[in-house]
Design a protein around this motif. Sequence first.
Motif, PDB file in Angstrom:
ATOM      1  N   ASP B  87      13.222   7.301  -4.679  1.00  0.00           N
ATOM      2  CA  ASP B  87      11.997   6.720  -5.296  1.00  0.00           C
ATOM      3  C   ASP B  87      11.457   5.509  -4.693  1.00  0.00           C
ATOM      4  OD1 ASP B  87      10.933   6.750  -8.754  1.00  0.00           O
ATOM      5  OD2 ASP B  87       9.785   7.287  -6.883  1.00  0.00           O
ATOM      6  N   HIS B  88      10.237   5.327  -4.608  1.00  0.00           N
ATOM      7  CA  HIS B  88       9.749   4.102  -4.210  1.00  0.00           C
ATOM      8  C   HIS B  88       8.692   3.529  -5.069  1.00  0.00           C
ATOM      9  CE1 HIS B  88      11.338   6.558  -0.781  1.00  0.00           C
ATOM     10  NE2 HIS B  88      11.829   5.236  -0.294  1.00  0.00           N
ATOM     11  N   PRO B  89       9.179   2.990  -6.160  1.00  0.00           N
ATOM     12  CA  PRO B  89       8.073   2.633  -6.970  1.00  0.00           C
ATOM     13  C   PRO B  89       7.412   1.232  -6.324  1.00  0.00           C
ATOM     14  CG  PRO B  89      10.226   1.817  -7.995  1.00  0.00           C
ATOM     15  CD  PRO B  89      10.501   2.792  -6.687  1.00  0.00           C
ATOM     16  N   TYR B  90       6.147   1.009  -6.881  1.00  0.00           N
ATOM     17  CA  TYR B  90       5.516  -0.366  -6.353  1.00  0.00           C
ATOM     18  C   TYR B  90       4.587  -0.297  -7.318  1.00  0.00           C
ATOM     19  CZ  TYR B  90       2.382   2.719  -4.139  1.00  0.00           C
ATOM     20  OH  TYR B  90       1.325   3.742  -3.936  1.00  0.00           O
ATOM     21  N   GLN B  91       4.017  -1.627  -7.550  1.00  0.00           N
ATOM     22  CA  GLN B  91       2.763  -1.624  -8.052  1.00  0.00           C
ATOM     23  C   GLN B  91       1.787  -2.339  -7.150  1.00  0.00           C
ATOM     24  OE1 GLN B  91       2.590  -1.222 -11.465  1.00  0.00           O
ATOM     25  NE2 GLN B  91       4.669  -0.695 -11.317  1.00  0.00           N
ATOM     26  N   ILE B  92       0.509  -1.544  -7.078  1.00  0.00           N
ATOM     27  CA  ILE B  92      -0.277  -1.947  -5.952  1.00  0.00           C
ATOM     28  C   ILE B  92      -0.859  -3.573  -6.150  1.00  0.00           C
ATOM     29  CG2 ILE B  92      -2.451  -1.277  -7.194  1.00  0.00           C
ATOM     30  CD1 ILE B  92      -1.712  -0.175  -3.769  1.00  0.00           C
ATOM     31  N   ASP B  93      -0.894  -4.037  -7.196  1.00  0.00           N
ATOM     32  CA  ASP B  93      -1.553  -5.336  -7.442  1.00  0.00           C
ATOM     33  C   ASP B  93      -0.452  -6.401  -6.890  1.00  0.00           C
ATOM     34  OD1 ASP B  93       0.245  -5.098  -9.389  1.00  0.00           O
ATOM     35  OD2 ASP B  93      -1.406  -5.551 -10.794  1.00  0.00           O
ATOM     36  N   SER B  94       0.969  -5.985  -6.199  1.00  0.00           N
ATOM     37  CA  SER B  94       1.871  -6.813  -5.688  1.00  0.00           C
ATOM     38  C   SER B  94       1.684  -6.979  -4.268  1.00  0.00           C
ATOM     39  CB  SER B  94       3.412  -6.200  -6.038  1.00  0.00           C
ATOM     40  OG  SER B  94       3.441  -4.929  -5.248  1.00  0.00           O
ATOM     41  N   VAL B 102       1.972  -5.047   6.704  1.00  0.00           N
ATOM     42  CA  VAL B 102       2.643  -4.065   7.579  1.00  0.00           C
ATOM     43  C   VAL B 102       4.218  -4.172   6.980  1.00  0.00           C
ATOM     44  CG1 VAL B 102       3.591  -3.269   9.581  1.00  0.00           C
ATOM     45  CG2 VAL B 102       1.162  -3.920   9.159  1.00  0.00           C
ATOM     46  N   SER B 103       4.758  -5.355   6.714  1.00  0.00           N
ATOM     47  CA  SER B 103       6.178  -5.579   6.559  1.00  0.00           C
ATOM     48  C   SER B 103       6.353  -5.161   5.216  1.00  0.00           C
ATOM     49  CB  SER B 103       6.703  -6.968   6.918  1.00  0.00           C
ATOM     50  OG  SER B 103       5.805  -7.799   6.156  1.00  0.00           O
ATOM     51  N   GLN B 104       5.407  -5.527   4.282  1.00  0.00           N
ATOM     52  CA  GLN B 104       5.675  -5.170   2.858  1.00  0.00           C
ATOM     53  C   GLN B 104       5.652  -3.569   2.642  1.00  0.00           C
ATOM     54  OE1 GLN B 104       3.000  -7.179   0.063  1.00  0.00           O
ATOM     55  NE2 GLN B 104       4.144  -6.371  -1.611  1.00  0.00           N
ATOM     56  N   VAL B 105       4.775  -2.891   3.416  1.00  0.00           N
ATOM     57  CA  VAL B 105       4.838  -1.287   3.468  1.00  0.00           C
ATOM     58  C   VAL B 105       5.973  -0.926   3.962  1.00  0.00           C
ATOM     59  CG1 VAL B 105       3.724   0.660   4.350  1.00  0.00           C
ATOM     60  CG2 VAL B 105       2.431  -1.247   3.361  1.00  0.00           C
ATOM     61  N   ASN B 106       6.599  -1.600   4.739  1.00  0.00           N
ATOM     62  CA  ASN B 106       8.038  -1.112   5.454  1.00  0.00           C
ATOM     63  C   ASN B 106       9.076  -1.385   4.506  1.00  0.00           C
ATOM     64  OD1 ASN B 106       7.653   0.493   7.979  1.00  0.00           O
ATOM     65  ND2 ASN B 106       6.309  -1.478   8.498  1.00  0.00           N
ATOM     66  N   GLN B 107       9.053  -2.668   3.869  1.00  0.00           N
ATOM     67  CA  GLN B 107       9.929  -2.850   2.918  1.00  0.00           C
ATOM     68  C   GLN B 107       9.956  -2.048   1.726  1.00  0.00           C
ATOM     69  OE1 GLN B 107       9.508  -6.884   1.974  1.00  0.00           O
ATOM     70  NE2 GLN B 107       9.633  -7.725   4.192  1.00  0.00           N
ATOM     71  N   THR B 108       8.701  -1.473   1.350  1.00  0.00           N
ATOM     72  CA  THR B 108       8.779  -0.686   0.306  1.00  0.00           C
ATOM     73  C   THR B 108       9.237   0.828   0.519  1.00  0.00           C
ATOM     74  OG1 THR B 108       6.705  -1.988  -0.586  1.00  0.00           O
ATOM     75  CG2 THR B 108       7.128   0.307  -1.627  1.00  0.00           C
ATOM     76  N   PRO B 110      11.705   1.706   3.005  1.00  0.00           N
ATOM     77  CA  PRO B 110      12.619   1.217   4.220  1.00  0.00           C
ATOM     78  C   PRO B 110      13.054   2.510   5.205  1.00  0.00           C
ATOM     79  CG  PRO B 110      13.595   1.013   2.251  1.00  0.00           C
ATOM     80  CD  PRO B 110      12.305   1.271   1.884  1.00  0.00           C
ATOM     81  N   GLU B 111      13.339   3.661   4.570  1.00  0.00           N
ATOM     82  CA  GLU B 111      13.645   4.770   5.265  1.00  0.00           C
ATOM     83  C   GLU B 111      12.747   5.318   6.243  1.00  0.00           C
ATOM     84  OE1 GLU B 111      13.228   4.813   1.939  1.00  0.00           O
ATOM     85  OE2 GLU B 111      15.144   5.141   1.015  1.00  0.00           O
ATOM     86  N   ALA B 112      11.376   4.762   6.357  1.00  0.00           N
ATOM     87  CA  ALA B 112      10.602   5.365   7.088  1.00  0.00           C
ATOM     88  C   ALA B 112      10.901   5.231   8.735  1.00  0.00           C
ATOM     89  CB  ALA B 112       8.854   4.658   6.713  1.00  0.00           C
ATOM     90  N   ALA B 113      11.534   3.878   8.659  1.00  0.00           N
ATOM     91  CA  ALA B 113      11.761   3.757  10.332  1.00  0.00           C
ATOM     92  C   ALA B 113      12.879   4.456  10.709  1.00  0.00           C
ATOM     93  CB  ALA B 113      12.196   2.240  10.296  1.00  0.00           C
ATOM     94  N   HIS B 114      13.534   5.199   9.799  1.00  0.00           N
ATOM     95  CA  HIS B 114      14.692   6.173  10.475  1.00  0.00           C
ATOM     96  C   HIS B 114      14.319   7.430  10.828  1.00  0.00           C
ATOM     97  CE1 HIS B 114      17.127   3.401   7.294  1.00  0.00           C
ATOM     98  NE2 HIS B 114      16.810   2.693   8.514  1.00  0.00           N
ATOM     99  N   CYS B 115      12.762   7.716  10.694  1.00  0.00           N
ATOM    100  CA  CYS B 115      12.439   9.092  11.254  1.00  0.00           C
ATOM    101  C   CYS B 115      13.194   9.784  12.323  1.00  0.00           C
ATOM    102  CB  CYS B 115      11.171   9.173  11.357  1.00  0.00           C
ATOM    103  SG  CYS B 115      10.449  10.883  11.989  1.00  0.00           S
ATOM    104  N   ARG B 116      13.661  11.060  12.080  1.00  0.00           N
ATOM    105  CA  ARG B 116      14.450  11.757  13.115  1.00  0.00           C
ATOM    106  C   ARG B 116      13.566  12.344  14.004  1.00  0.00           C
ATOM    107  NH1 ARG B 116      19.437  14.617   9.834  1.00  0.00           N
ATOM    108  NH2 ARG B 116      19.957  12.707   8.355  1.00  0.00           N
ATOM    109  N   HIS B 117      12.485  12.454  13.733  1.00  0.00           N
ATOM    110  CA  HIS B 117      11.282  13.440  14.563  1.00  0.00           C
ATOM    111  C   HIS B 117      11.806  15.001  14.284  1.00  0.00           C
ATOM    112  CE1 HIS B 117       9.673   9.571  15.842  1.00  0.00           C
ATOM    113  NE2 HIS B 117      10.835   9.108  16.198  1.00  0.00           N
ATOM    114  N   CYS B 118      12.142  15.362  13.321  1.00  0.00           N
ATOM    115  CA  CYS B 118      12.929  16.711  13.080  1.00  0.00           C
ATOM    116  C   CYS B 118      11.579  17.488  12.936  1.00  0.00           C
ATOM    117  CB  CYS B 118      13.758  17.060  12.083  1.00  0.00           C
ATOM    118  SG  CYS B 118      13.079  16.741  10.290  1.00  0.00           S
ATOM    119  N   GLY B 119      10.383  17.125  12.329  1.00  0.00           N
ATOM    120  CA  GLY B 119       9.158  18.038  12.293  1.00  0.00           C
ATOM    121  C   GLY B 119       9.222  18.640  10.858  1.00  0.00           C
TER     122      GLY B 119
END
Lengths: 536, 217
Positions: B87-94, B102-108, B110-119
């Motif tokens: 789960d990746h809960p966030y409040q939009i007004d944060s 960009v860094s805040q999106v990636n911190q929210t 964090p797994e997105a950077a680990h994409c294995r390109h498996c399709g």
Amino acid sequence: MTNGVPYETAWQNYQTGSSDPVQFDDSSKESLLKQFHPDYQTNTTTTLQIGANQGDVCQRQLAQVLQSNSLIDEVDLAGASIVDTDVLIIGGGGAGCAAALVATENDARVILTTKLRLGDCNTVMAEGGLQASVGVDDTPQQHFEDTLRAGYFKADRKLVSQMVMDGPDVVRWLIQLGMQFDQESEDPFASLSLKRAGGTSAPRILSFRDYTGLEMMRVLREAVTYRPGIEVWRSKPVVELLSNEFGHCAGAAVYDMRHRKLMLVRAHAVILATGGIGRMHLNAFPTSNHFGATGDGLVLAYRLGAKLRELDSFQYHPTGVSYPRHLAGSLVSEAARSAGATLLNGLGERFVDELQPRDVVAASIIRECEEGRGIDWDGQVGVWLDTPRLEQQRPGILQRFGSLRHLAHKCGHDPAEKPFLVYPTLHYQNGGVVIQRNGSTSVPGLFCAGEVTGGIHGRNRLMGNALLEIMSFGWRAGVAAAGLRHNAPHRRLTIEHVHKWQRELTLAGLPLDNHGPQLYPDYANFNLRAHIAGEI
Amino acid sequence: MDHEPITIDVEGRSVTASPGRSIIEAVWEAGHVHVQGVGCLGGVCGSCRAIIRRADSTEVKMVLACETLIEAGMQVTFVPFLERLSDHPYQIDSFKDTWQLVSQVNQTFPEAAHCRHCGGCDSACPKGIKVERGVNLAVEGQLGAAGDIFETCIMCNLCSHICPEFIDPNHLGLLVRRVVPSLVVRPFNLMQRLNQLERGELYFDYEAPEASTEERD
């Protein structure tokens, strides 16, 4: 109904086209509606025998569920667990979500329960857009007047005026939540694009592509899911409201589909945001509505004593798909007509100004079909919605209509090559529960917001006013309901009002074995008693 | 047109219905109870997810049961609503500082950077969205382009269920779409109207001639 012009002949006529400029006769709107609109046919209505609207005219099928007996009895409550909350919201669509977000902003604990999932609702299907007067040549006053006029001056002025004044604020709130709207250019400061709805004096429709409701609902759903203080219950239909010793609303009896048991929710305030009635298929019409639109909120509120209004007034959207049969009722957005698409009969002729209010356009289509000028395609009758000529006149315009193209694909045609065959589809309940400006009803503790309410649209709704209404009144009800959180807890949770109702049913000679609300459409084969017993 | 009934297999039950029916309509027509995992019946709510295999195919496909027509020999399993494991809960007004977006999106997420390109996400999407590309663009910081890719997403969550890195691609896609209006979009005509309302410049006349009719009681 006569069968109309055979498909092959009509297709020839369509291709030839009619070169005559069309003059529409506006003087006979009233007789047109009387003769062809389903609301005005005498065999479709009856008079309510019991309840707060005793003596009022009501659509026949709706009257049957309004005057139904409860799904549960005292014995079902024994042993049911009790859950406490400040505000109980029933319904997971736009109005329920808006109310939930605002109630928590006002420090209330919220349970939002839905018989399906959060976001399974009509909001997500809204294609056209949302009305808010932000145009330079437009004012809230004009929005007010257009809304009243479209509803034949039957709407409640204090509700309409509040809603139109809320409009710009609603849009700001949605943008802050992260909803996108079409703008005049890529520039973030570019003005919001405005389209004109049928029956209005200025362009006032804000939209996102032709799936505005999807954009709105996915943002609201995410906001509600992640908001602390809101507990979302899915697969938990409300089967009865609960009353305290004074007859005020004290909570609800909720059926847990997964565990097959009833539970009671005690709440300082209940907000009904259950939506409409399309899946009751009034007068045997197909519907554009989602699976859960079975009018449960009306039935629950009426049994507890709430006053309703305009129970004989429904909106039939002019352009539901007529062919193929399995897609009958699916909606082609008014955005198509708004952009300039015309309607043609089997002779290839236009027969109405397509931007008249929806009831007039729908009645005109029914007239063409009943008088034999419709198109008969394998037993399905309708008129053409001329998307190919729209594309010829404004090349590339259909690219903007993703929902329309998706529907055409399912129908098996290219909308730039072939027109849709359309016929009116049951779309919206104009009336509903009588509310005050803060969403309160005639029953203390019971609030309503969204399509379940009446008074905002009079006897006919303008395109775009539904998405505005659910936000505006969702907020108002959320604030007012949260305001009751410091009240003393209800001491008794009863279904006394059901016992009183059963006595009235008996005195009026009405059957006790007719149970409601319906919860799910008949054709889905659900039965609450059988489900509790584990038989299905 | 062929009007012979068609038989399909739904979760081990044999279901026979008329041709031209969607999977859901077929289940109803055969008399079965089916009231959960049904929503808009128009392909926009993502409620009626199903896994199918056609008789002549080895491919297992994820589809929406409301808009998939039955075919002889088709095998169907519905995908029920699954509580989300990650789960990746966030409040939009944060999200306040656009320089940190960009860094805040990636911190929210964090797994997105680990994409294995498996399709896997691409093949799971019933709407044909290039999900993996959208995830990769978001990680790179191309938030606008990433958001555009998710424009027609119906939030059915199938890509989130299938992702081996628990990225929750559709929720990431929605976040990158939400931050733009929330932080940046301030339309001229709306701002002007809000200012007028704040200054009380719009007079409201309940009894204007245009707002009344003689028929009114």
